[in-house]
Design an enzyme around this catalytic site. Structure first.
Site, mmCIF file in Angstrom:
data_model
loop_
_atom_site.group_PDB
_atom_site.id
_atom_site.type_symbol
_atom_site.label_atom_id
_atom_site.label_comp_id
_atom_site.label_asym_id
_atom_site.label_seq_id
_atom_site.Cartn_x
_atom_site.Cartn_y
_atom_site.Cartn_z
ATOM 1 N N HIS A 28 0.836 -1.202 0.000
ATOM 2 C CA HIS A 28 0.000 0.000 0.000
ATOM 3 C C HIS A 28 0.873 1.256 0.000
ATOM 4 O O HIS A 28 0.600 2.221 -0.723
ATOM 5 C CB HIS A 28 -0.906 -0.003 1.229
ATOM 6 C CG HIS A 28 -1.885 -1.127 1.262
ATOM 7 N ND1 HIS A 28 -3.251 -0.933 1.149
ATOM 8 C CD2 HIS A 28 -1.705 -2.469 1.398
ATOM 9 C CE1 HIS A 28 -3.867 -2.111 1.228
ATOM 10 N NE2 HIS A 28 -2.952 -3.052 1.371
ATOM 11 N N ASP A 138 -5.722 5.830 1.109
ATOM 12 C CA ASP A 138 -6.017 4.415 0.968
ATOM 13 C C ASP A 138 -7.395 4.155 1.566
ATOM 14 O O ASP A 138 -7.770 4.747 2.573
ATOM 15 C CB ASP A 138 -4.955 3.600 1.715
ATOM 16 C CG ASP A 138 -4.968 2.131 1.347
ATOM 17 O OD1 ASP A 138 -5.983 1.459 1.641
ATOM 18 O OD2 ASP A 138 -3.976 1.647 0.771
#
Length: 473
Positions: A28, A138
């Site tokens: 991520h 995110d």
């Protein structure tokens, strides 16, 4: 990338600034830092916010970009409360037979909620410096950024770090019997269940993030319409997406790598024949049992194929822990026996550059979405060995939809030991069979199309241009 700057009077505020809020797992972090570099290449200020060790990790592990681009990014290091639980050993986590998800990192995930106030304060301060402040976060950090909705000149965009195929399937299944439309395409048979993909605690964590995810102005996807256009279009038709703008801006990984330092693995690859090497890597969130490591090692050796194996365990909560602790787990004398065929790398390696090397002809992967996109964009077929999270469904996309890979093991048998004989067979099928050659040709064709999509006038380039124009409007 475009480098035009909108003209403004000296006393005017800049039109737009961005704040990137990543989730603290390597895949991520890597994706959002790639995105940050991409946005910065348009001369838009980028502020990257996270815990001190993870910002450092993201910078150290990034590869493929000119250092000058990353230096444009403003990193905001926030010290989190100590999240190392007492009595947690420094050894790699013991793999679980039911779920290989890195549940040992859950204390870290929970600690990220402490970023909520610092992130809000940063956005509030930056909102006075720009006409518009854009937060790109995110999806797993929605709880942290939700307060930005109260700032009048702030906009938030949720970044999906997984494939559009996987996202669509998850949403479609959640609708139960209340499907809003008929599907006009075939969904592959045998879609893996969610069982074993996550721990119960992380499933609850995901639910908490999605409860907070109701304020964003649009969604960003690390994918290309070349490979997932139909799934992006299907997502756009789903309930709740009518007023959201979707941007398929991938691949985010650099297509032409520009590292100024060269990893030793690349020197070894230089000496090998074109397409002859299998690259073996399972990312930063996978730990195998000692028995499985032994079977993998023997299978690679018996295949008689050349290989480059990145031999690492899952990242720990404490990033300062000795990475080599407990890592002498290969069969005795193994590296000496295979030295004419293979090389084992225990440190961090530049995956994009390895996959781009002409000697690499296959990739044995856990099918994390970063690895999939990098492999797809470089035209390398995959031996798919998913372990947890979205990986089983990414493997379906690769093997059944794109047809650029084969399965090492069926997800229904994930708890079983994969024997060396199976690994040997899979490696040989991928690397030297007619079936593997057909997959390689298809992977090369798709990779070329994906790379072309990032060039001027390509569909992915048009998407990122459109996003930049949208936030600069």
């Amino acid at each position: 990338m475009a480098d035009d700057i909108h003209q403004q009077k000296p006393d005017e505020k800049p039109i737009v600034g961005t704040v990137m809020v990543p989730f603290p797992m390597q895949g991520h972090l890597n994706e959002i830092l790639h995105l940050g570099n991409l946005v910065a290449s348009y001369n838009i200020p980028v502020h990257f916010v996270g815990s001190t060790p993870h910002n450092q990790q993201a910078k150290q592990r990034l590869h493929g970009w000119e250092p000058e681009t990353t230096r444009k990014i403003h990193f905001h290091d926030i010290k989190l409360p100590h999240h190392q639980q007492p009595n947690i050993p420094l050894n790699p986590p013991k793999p679980d037979t039911e779920s290989k998800f890195p549940g040992h990192l859950q204390p870290l995930f929970d600690a990220t909620e402490q970023l909520r106030q610092p992130v809000f304060q940063l956005v509030q301060n930056l909102s006075t410096e720009f006409k518009r402040i854009v937060i790109i976060h995110d999806t797993m950090m929605a709880f942290v950024v939700q307060d930005a909705n109260s700032i009048s000149n702030a906009e938030t965009y949720a970044f999906h770090s997984v494939s559009a195929f996987t996202i669509f399937l998850y949403i479609w299944e959640s609708l139960g019997d209340h499907k809003p439309f008929e599907l006009d395409l075939d969904i592959p048979n045998g879609i893996p269940s969610n069982q074993g993909c996550f721990t119960p605690r992380f499933t609850a964590y995901i639910a908490k993030q999605y409860e907070a995810l109701n304020f964003d102005s649009g969604r960003l996807y690390n994918t290309s319409r070349v490979i997932e256009g139909k799934y992006i279009d299907l997502i756009a038709k789903l309930p709740g997406y009518a007023n959201k703008t979707l941007f398929a801006i991938g691949p985010l990984n650099p297509i032409n790598t520009k590292s100024k330092t060269r990893h030793r693995s690349l020197d070894w690859l230089d000496k090998q024949e074109t397409g002859s090497v299998l690259y073996v890597s399972f990312g930063t969130s996978v730990s195998m049992t000692e028995d499985q490591i032994t079977e993998l090692a023997i299978g690679l050796e018996k295949s008689s194929q050349k290989f480059l194996w990145i031999f690492r365990f899952s990242d720990r909560v404490d990033l300062s822990a000795d990475e080599d602790l407990g890592r002498d787990r290969l069969p005795y004398g193994y590296e000496i026996r295979v030295q004419d065929k293979g090389i084992v790398i225990r440190d961090w390696a530049p995956q994009v550059e390895i996959l781009a090397h002409p000697s690499v002809g296959g990739f044995m992967s856990h099918c994390g979405w970063n690895s999939c996109m990098e492999s797809i964009s470089m035209g390398v077929p995959i031996a798919a060995w998913p372990m947890h999270s979205d990986q089983p469904r990414n493997a379906v996309l690769v093997t059944q939809v794109l047809r650029t890979g084969i399965n090492v093991i069926d997800w229904a048998h994930r708890s079983e030991l994969v024997r060396s004989t199976t690994i040997e067979t899979i490696v040989r099928r991928l690397m030297i069979s007619k079936e593997g050659e057909a997959m390689r040709k298809r992977a090369v064709e798709i990779g070329r199309s994906v790379r072309e999509s990032t060039a001027e006038g390509g569909v992915s380039r048009l998407e990122i241009d459109s996003f930049v124009a949208h936030i600069r409007r």
